[in-house]
Design an enzyme around this catalytic site. Structure first.
Site, PDB file in Angstrom:
ATOM      1  N   HIS A  35       0.804  -1.228   0.000  1.00  0.00           N
ATOM      2  CA  HIS A  35       0.000   0.000   0.000  1.00  0.00           C
ATOM      3  C   HIS A  35       0.842   1.285   0.000  1.00  0.00           C
ATOM      4  CE1 HIS A  35      -3.338  -2.583   0.218  1.00  0.00           C
ATOM      5  NE2 HIS A  35      -3.448  -2.718   1.522  1.00  0.00           N
TER       6      HIS A  35
ATOM      7  N   HIS B 130      -9.769   1.622   0.642  1.00  0.00           N
ATOM      8  CA  HIS B 130      -9.623   0.455   1.517  1.00  0.00           C
ATOM      9  C   HIS B 130     -10.705   0.430   2.616  1.00  0.00           C
ATOM     10  CE1 HIS B 130      -7.691  -2.897   3.359  1.00  0.00           C
ATOM     11  NE2 HIS B 130      -6.540  -2.735   2.726  1.00  0.00           N
TER      12      HIS B 130
ATOM     13  N   GLU C 296     -11.531  -3.953  -3.018  1.00  0.00           N
ATOM     14  CA  GLU C 296     -10.661  -2.878  -3.504  1.00  0.00           C
ATOM     15  C   GLU C 296     -10.439  -3.050  -5.004  1.00  0.00           C
ATOM     16  OE1 GLU C 296      -7.096  -3.162  -0.767  1.00  0.00           O
ATOM     17  OE2 GLU C 296      -8.426  -4.683   0.042  1.00  0.00           O
TER      18      GLU C 296
HETATM   19  C1  BGC Z   1      -4.178  -6.661   1.675  1.00  0.00           C
HETATM   20  C2  BGC Z   1      -3.943  -7.447   2.922  1.00  0.00           C
HETATM   21  C3  BGC Z   1      -3.528  -6.510   4.017  1.00  0.00           C
HETATM   22  C4  BGC Z   1      -4.598  -5.495   4.186  1.00  0.00           C
HETATM   23  C5  BGC Z   1      -4.182  -4.477   5.205  1.00  0.00           C
HETATM   24  C6  BGC Z   1      -5.268  -5.687   1.931  1.00  0.00           C
HETATM   25  O1  BGC Z   1      -5.507  -4.916   0.801  1.00  0.00           O
HETATM   26  O2  BGC Z   1      -4.482  -7.478   0.582  1.00  0.00           O
HETATM   27  O3  BGC Z   1      -2.956  -8.435   2.727  1.00  0.00           O
HETATM   28  O4  BGC Z   1      -3.281  -7.180   5.215  1.00  0.00           O
HETATM   29  O5  BGC Z   1      -4.857  -4.843   2.984  1.00  0.00           O
HETATM   30  O6  BGC Z   1      -5.266  -3.885   5.749  1.00  0.00           O
END
Ligand code: BGC
Length: 376
Positions: free
Chosen positions: A132, A202, A337
């Site tokens: 991210h 998210h 997402e």
């Molecule tokens: C990911 C997860 C991660 C999470 C964090 C998701 O988009 O795929 O692996 O732990 O985000 O909040």
């Protein structure tokens, strides 16, 4: 009132007044204070209303969706996303609740990629990988807000070299709510050097209402015949695998909990669902639908992105106390997402289907819609 920014007076349990009263005939944008960052930066919260009862609140820290209300089959509204009561909770650390994710959503394998012959290194904040956008991703940046007349636009200018990424990248995210009970999120971005990007939102949804237990009974449809299996570090192997005959087949509506405990290597790697589905079709299309049987709430996801990361809150551990004192445990929420496939920057075969490169003169565009309804 439909489609305009309503004052934020409806903020539950908060008696603060809006910071500005709009002049007659001028915009309705009335930010409300939502706390301060440790360095004293004031964070504002904007409330969007569709005039029918649906409200979305978004703050300038991370251009984060803080709350979103939707009606159940009796017409009762509830907040259907996890979050915190003030910006302090987000600063102390949450797993990206409601945040705008950038510069690069999901993982970049081995925290590096090569673009036009040059190799770039990004922070290792998830084992050997970048997750991210790195340590200080877009979720931890203060965005500038502007009233567009029927929504609120957030802008963030990411410097050349920030978190290891090349090019000054200007990203804009416009949130709006429509009379059809849609939350629309529209992204644009431009750069002054070739770069990579993968923006997404998210939000952690629970259609029974945030804080109302787990989501294992929610029934999910994902319009995808294939998904991208991962290795133990959750980096896609590069394969586009048919979902048929696997617990990843959501082409027919299936409860999240129906197969999540199966001894399937992919589910073991993800500690549940934490994978990218290869959406059928191109352009703007329906990606998924989720139904919560007790309340009758239904959420449809529409997007122009090629992939959908479906994540079942596997790493929520009961240590986060969120809005109204709600304790968030494993599988108490799910994320959908829309985005490019994870690690696309390192998979040349995906270039056509999932191009994550942006060059000067081009404009990145993305639209995602979360639409709420009920089944009685
Ligand atoms: C990911 C997860 C991660 C999470 C964090 C998701 O988009 O795929 O692996 O732990 O985000 O909040």
């Amino acid at each position: 009132m439909a489609g305009v920014l309503a004052g934020a007076l409806a903020l539950a349990g908060c008696s603060q007044q809006p910071s500005a009263t709009p002049e007659k005939g001028k915009s309705q944008l009335m930010p409300q204070p939502f706390g301060k960052l440790p360095d004293g930066t004031a964070i504002d919260l904007y409330t969007l209303s569709n005039g029918k009862g649906m409200e979305a609140r978004i703050m300038t820290y991370g251009a984060t969706l803080v709350s979103l209300t939707a009606p159940d089959k009796t017409g009762k509204y509830a907040d259907v996303v996890q979050g915190m009561d003030s910006v302090d909770g987000y600063v102390k650390g949450v797993p990206y609740f409601g945040a705008t994710i950038g510069r690069y959503g999901n993982r970049i394998g081995h925290a590096q990629f090569t673009l036009e012959g040059q190799t770039y290194h990004t922070p290792k904040n998830d084992g050997d990988n970048t997750l991210h956008g790195g340590v200080q991703g877009f979720d931890k940046r203060v965005w500038t807000a502007r009233d567009t007349g029927n929504g609120v636009e957030f802008t963030y200018v990411s410097k050349d070299g920030e978190e290891g990424f090349p090019g000054t990248l200007t990203s804009k995210v416009v949130y709006s709510v429509t009379p059809e009970n849609e939350l629309r999120i529209e992204y644009t971005a431009t750069t002054d050097k070739p770069t990579v990007l993968n923006l997404t939102n998210h939000s952690y949804f629970n259609l029974a209402g945030q804080g109302e237990g787990d989501i294992l009974g929610h029934e999910v449809t994902i319009l995808a015949d294939r998904f991208t299996p991962v290795d133990a570090g959750l980096i896609p192997t590069g394969e586009l695998k048919p979902v048929a005959g696997t617990p990843f087949d959501f082409t027919k509506s299936t409860a999240i909990g129906a197969r999540i405990e199966q001894k399937d290597q992919q589910l073991i790697f993800g500690k549940g669902y934490d994978h990218n589905w290869v959406l059928n079709g191109t352009g703007m299309k329906k990606a998924a639908e989720v139904y919560e049987p007790k309340t009758g709430r239904v959420m449809e996801v529409m997007t122009d992105q090629p992939g959908l990361q479906f994540y079942t809150g596997n790493f929520l551990d009961g240590k986060t106390v969120g809005k109204g004192g709600a304790v968030y445990k494993q599988h108490d929420a799910f994320c959908m997402e829309p985005q490019k496939f994870p690690n696309s920057v390192n998979v040349p075969e995906w270039k056509e289907k999932s191009n994550a490169i942006l060059r000067p003169g081009e404009t990145y565009k993305q639209t995602t819609i979360y639409k709420f309804g009920v089944v009685k």
